[in-house]
Design a protein around this motif. Sequence first.
Motif, PDB file in Angstrom:
ATOM      1  N   LEU A  12     -49.666 -14.281  -0.536  1.00  0.00           N
ATOM      2  CA  LEU A  12     -50.703 -15.265  -0.864  1.00  0.00           C
ATOM      3  C   LEU A  12     -50.365 -16.636  -0.293  1.00  0.00           C
ATOM      4  O   LEU A  12     -51.233 -17.334   0.242  1.00  0.00           O
ATOM      5  N   CYS A  13     -49.104 -17.021  -0.385  1.00  0.00           N
ATOM      6  CA  CYS A  13     -48.686 -18.316   0.164  1.00  0.00           C
ATOM      7  C   CYS A  13     -48.812 -18.330   1.683  1.00  0.00           C
ATOM      8  O   CYS A  13     -49.284 -19.310   2.266  1.00  0.00           O
ATOM      9  N   GLU A  14     -48.400 -17.264   2.308  1.00  0.00           N
ATOM     10  CA  GLU A  14     -48.493 -17.164   3.773  1.00  0.00           C
ATOM     11  C   GLU A  14     -49.941 -17.292   4.239  1.00  0.00           C
ATOM     12  O   GLU A  14     -50.227 -17.887   5.269  1.00  0.00           O
ATOM     13  N   ALA A  15     -50.859 -16.756   3.449  1.00  0.00           N
ATOM     14  CA  ALA A  15     -52.277 -16.787   3.800  1.00  0.00           C
ATOM     15  C   ALA A  15     -52.942 -18.106   3.397  1.00  0.00           C
ATOM     16  O   ALA A  15     -54.105 -18.330   3.697  1.00  0.00           O
ATOM     17  N   GLY A  16     -52.208 -18.951   2.702  1.00  0.00           N
ATOM     18  CA  GLY A  16     -52.771 -20.242   2.301  1.00  0.00           C
ATOM     19  C   GLY A  16     -53.705 -20.170   1.110  1.00  0.00           C
ATOM     20  O   GLY A  16     -54.566 -21.025   0.937  1.00  0.00           O
ATOM     21  N   ARG A  17     -53.555 -19.170   0.293  1.00  0.00           N
ATOM     22  CA  ARG A  17     -54.413 -18.993  -0.888  1.00  0.00           C
ATOM     23  C   ARG A  17     -53.806 -19.692  -2.097  1.00  0.00           C
ATOM     24  O   ARG A  17     -53.181 -19.075  -2.953  1.00  0.00           O
ATOM     25  N   LEU A  18     -53.973 -20.993  -2.178  1.00  0.00           N
ATOM     26  CA  LEU A  18     -53.346 -21.803  -3.217  1.00  0.00           C
ATOM     27  C   LEU A  18     -53.732 -21.351  -4.621  1.00  0.00           C
ATOM     28  O   LEU A  18     -52.864 -21.119  -5.463  1.00  0.00           O
ATOM     29  N   ASN A  19     -55.006 -21.237  -4.902  1.00  0.00           N
ATOM     30  CA  ASN A  19     -55.440 -20.905  -6.269  1.00  0.00           C
ATOM     31  C   ASN A  19     -54.941 -19.535  -6.715  1.00  0.00           C
ATOM     32  O   ASN A  19     -54.468 -19.377  -7.841  1.00  0.00           O
ATOM     33  N   ARG A  20     -55.044 -18.560  -5.830  1.00  0.00           N
ATOM     34  CA  ARG A  20     -54.577 -17.213  -6.191  1.00  0.00           C
ATOM     35  C   ARG A  20     -53.058 -17.191  -6.327  1.00  0.00           C
ATOM     36  O   ARG A  20     -52.523 -16.522  -7.212  1.00  0.00           O
ATOM     37  N   ALA A  21     -52.368 -17.925  -5.448  1.00  0.00           N
ATOM     38  CA  ALA A  21     -50.907 -17.987  -5.540  1.00  0.00           C
ATOM     39  C   ALA A  21     -50.486 -18.656  -6.844  1.00  0.00           C
ATOM     40  O   ALA A  21     -49.575 -18.185  -7.530  1.00  0.00           O
ATOM     41  N   LEU A  22     -51.150 -19.746  -7.190  1.00  0.00           N
ATOM     42  CA  LEU A  22     -50.829 -20.440  -8.435  1.00  0.00           C
ATOM     43  C   LEU A  22     -51.092 -19.546  -9.637  1.00  0.00           C
ATOM     44  O   LEU A  22     -50.282 -19.480 -10.566  1.00  0.00           O
ATOM     45  N   GLN A  23     -52.196 -18.833  -9.616  1.00  0.00           N
ATOM     46  CA  GLN A  23     -52.522 -17.913 -10.704  1.00  0.00           C
ATOM     47  C   GLN A  23     -51.440 -16.836 -10.839  1.00  0.00           C
ATOM     48  O   GLN A  23     -50.995 -16.514 -11.946  1.00  0.00           O
ATOM     49  N   HIS A  24     -50.999 -16.299  -9.711  1.00  0.00           N
ATOM     50  CA  HIS A  24     -49.971 -15.254  -9.759  1.00  0.00           C
ATOM     51  C   HIS A  24     -48.622 -15.837 -10.200  1.00  0.00           C
ATOM     52  O   HIS A  24     -47.893 -15.200 -10.970  1.00  0.00           O
ATOM     53  N   PHE A  25     -48.300 -17.037  -9.738  1.00  0.00           N
ATOM     54  CA  PHE A  25     -47.070 -17.719 -10.141  1.00  0.00           C
ATOM     55  C   PHE A  25     -47.048 -17.910 -11.658  1.00  0.00           C
ATOM     56  O   PHE A  25     -46.046 -17.630 -12.319  1.00  0.00           O
ATOM     57  N   GLU A  26     -48.164 -18.357 -12.216  1.00  0.00           N
ATOM     58  CA  GLU A  26     -48.267 -18.539 -13.670  1.00  0.00           C
ATOM     59  C   GLU A  26     -48.175 -17.201 -14.394  1.00  0.00           C
ATOM     60  O   GLU A  26     -47.583 -17.112 -15.470  1.00  0.00           O
ATOM     61  N   GLU A  27     -48.753 -16.159 -13.805  1.00  0.00           N
ATOM     62  CA  GLU A  27     -48.652 -14.822 -14.403  1.00  0.00           C
ATOM     63  C   GLU A  27     -47.198 -14.371 -14.436  1.00  0.00           C
ATOM     64  O   GLU A  27     -46.737 -13.800 -15.433  1.00  0.00           O
ATOM     65  N   MET A  28     -46.466 -14.645 -13.357  1.00  0.00           N
ATOM     66  CA  MET A  28     -45.050 -14.279 -13.319  1.00  0.00           C
ATOM     67  C   MET A  28     -44.293 -14.977 -14.446  1.00  0.00           C
ATOM     68  O   MET A  28     -43.464 -14.357 -15.119  1.00  0.00           O
ATOM     69  N   LYS A  29     -44.605 -16.251 -14.652  1.00  0.00           N
ATOM     70  CA  LYS A  29     -43.949 -16.979 -15.741  1.00  0.00           C
ATOM     71  C   LYS A  29     -44.327 -16.378 -17.090  1.00  0.00           C
ATOM     72  O   LYS A  29     -43.470 -16.217 -17.958  1.00  0.00           O
ATOM     73  N   SER A  30     -45.583 -16.042 -17.282  1.00  0.00           N
ATOM     74  CA  SER A  30     -46.021 -15.489 -18.571  1.00  0.00           C
ATOM     75  C   SER A  30     -45.415 -14.113 -18.842  1.00  0.00           C
ATOM     76  O   SER A  30     -45.254 -13.723 -19.995  1.00  0.00           O
ATOM     77  N   LEU A  31     -45.069 -13.390 -17.783  1.00  0.00           N
ATOM     78  CA  LEU A  31     -44.422 -12.080 -17.930  1.00  0.00           C
ATOM     79  C   LEU A  31     -42.907 -12.212 -18.081  1.00  0.00           C
ATOM     80  O   LEU A  31     -42.197 -11.207 -18.130  1.00  0.00           O
TER      81      LEU A  31
END
Length: 96
Positions: free
Chosen positions: A39-58
């Motif tokens: 996601l970061c490589e593709a420049g998808r900030l919102n999706r990357a941030l959402q996944h980053f937050e999901e990783m923290k919540s898990l």
Amino acid sequence: LPTAQNVNIQKASSLLEIIRSRNDYSPCQLTHTPYLFVLCEAGRLNRALQHFEEMKSLSIPLTVREYTCMMKMYLRNRRTGHAIQLFDEMVSVGIK
């Protein structure tokens, strides 16, 4: 986005879903970090941030690699303040 990046996102997403559907699935860096990087490589900030937050919540332990990936995303999108906040968060959780 270039077609190749969309394909990479789709493949990474599909792989993560296959892994999640397994009976022996356990959230960890090995299962989630590759998707974040795509996601970061593709420049998808919102999706990357959402996944980053999901990783923290898990409760997936994040390393300097995941934080750096997200800070680069913020900087690419001219969100320096967010990058600095994330850096401060990284330091506050003890990552050097």
